[in-house]
Design a protein around this motif. Structure first.
Motif, short mmCIF file in Angstrom:
data_model
loop_
_atom_site.label_atom_id
_atom_site.label_comp_id
_atom_site.label_asym_id
_atom_site.label_seq_id
_atom_site.Cartn_x
_atom_site.Cartn_y
_atom_site.Cartn_z
N LEU A 108 22.03 -6.77 36.41
CA LEU A 108 21.01 -5.72 36.56
C LEU A 108 20.62 -5.51 38.02
N LEU A 109 20.62 -6.60 38.78
CA LEU A 109 20.24 -6.51 40.18
C LEU A 109 21.43 -6.19 41.10
N GLY A 110 22.62 -6.10 40.51
CA GLY A 110 23.81 -5.79 41.30
C GLY A 110 24.28 -6.95 42.14
N LEU A 111 23.96 -8.16 41.73
CA LEU A 111 24.37 -9.36 42.46
C LEU A 111 25.60 -9.95 41.80
N SER A 112 26.44 -10.58 42.59
CA SER A 112 27.62 -11.24 42.00
C SER A 112 27.19 -12.54 41.38
N SER A 113 27.92 -12.97 40.33
CA SER A 113 27.55 -14.21 39.65
C SER A 113 28.34 -15.39 40.10
N LEU A 142 21.18 -15.33 30.27
CA LEU A 142 20.07 -14.54 30.81
C LEU A 142 20.17 -14.41 32.33
N LEU A 143 20.54 -15.49 32.99
CA LEU A 143 20.72 -15.43 34.45
C LEU A 143 21.82 -14.44 34.83
N ASP A 144 22.94 -14.47 34.10
CA ASP A 144 24.05 -13.55 34.36
C ASP A 144 23.63 -12.10 34.15
N ALA A 145 22.86 -11.85 33.08
CA ALA A 145 22.38 -10.49 32.81
C ALA A 145 21.46 -10.02 33.93
N ALA A 146 20.61 -10.88 34.43
CA ALA A 146 19.71 -10.52 35.53
C ALA A 146 20.51 -10.20 36.79
N ARG A 147 21.52 -10.99 37.06
CA ARG A 147 22.35 -10.72 38.25
C ARG A 147 23.05 -9.38 38.13
#
Length: 95
Positions: A90-95, A83-88
């Motif tokens: 969606l927000l265009g943030l690197s994981s 879920l954290l990876d999916a949020a990143r």
């Protein structure tokens, strides 16, 4: 008698999941080790202020009634890495 994971899933399907589905939620079994069942609430039940009460009064009560050797049912309330990876993403943030 301690239930197998399949037997526990049967109790959840019959007695717990229908009640959770009324609130657009569900429960996932994470593990069963040393007579301790760890579960996570999903859907709209995840993060609900009443999640602890739901775990105690519904999930734990049904599992312990069916399998008295289960000594505890633990509600895991952490955010999954998926879920954290999916949020990143969606927000265009690197994981």
């Amino acid at each position: 008698m301690i239930g197998t994971r399949e037997q526990i899933e049967m109790i959840l399907n019959k007695k717990v999941r229908p009640a959770l589905a009324k609130h657009e939620g569900n429960v996932t079994v994470l593990s069963l080790e040393n007579n301790i069942l760890k579960v996570r609430l999903t859907g709209k039940c995840s993060g609900c202020p009443a999640a602890g009460r739901t775990s105690e009064e519904l999930i734990a009560a049904e599992i312990k009634a069916a399998f008295p050797s289960v000594t505890d049912v633990v509600l895991v309330e952490e955010t999954s890495q998926e879920l954290l990876d999916a949020a990143r993403r969606l927000l265009g943030l690197s994981s």
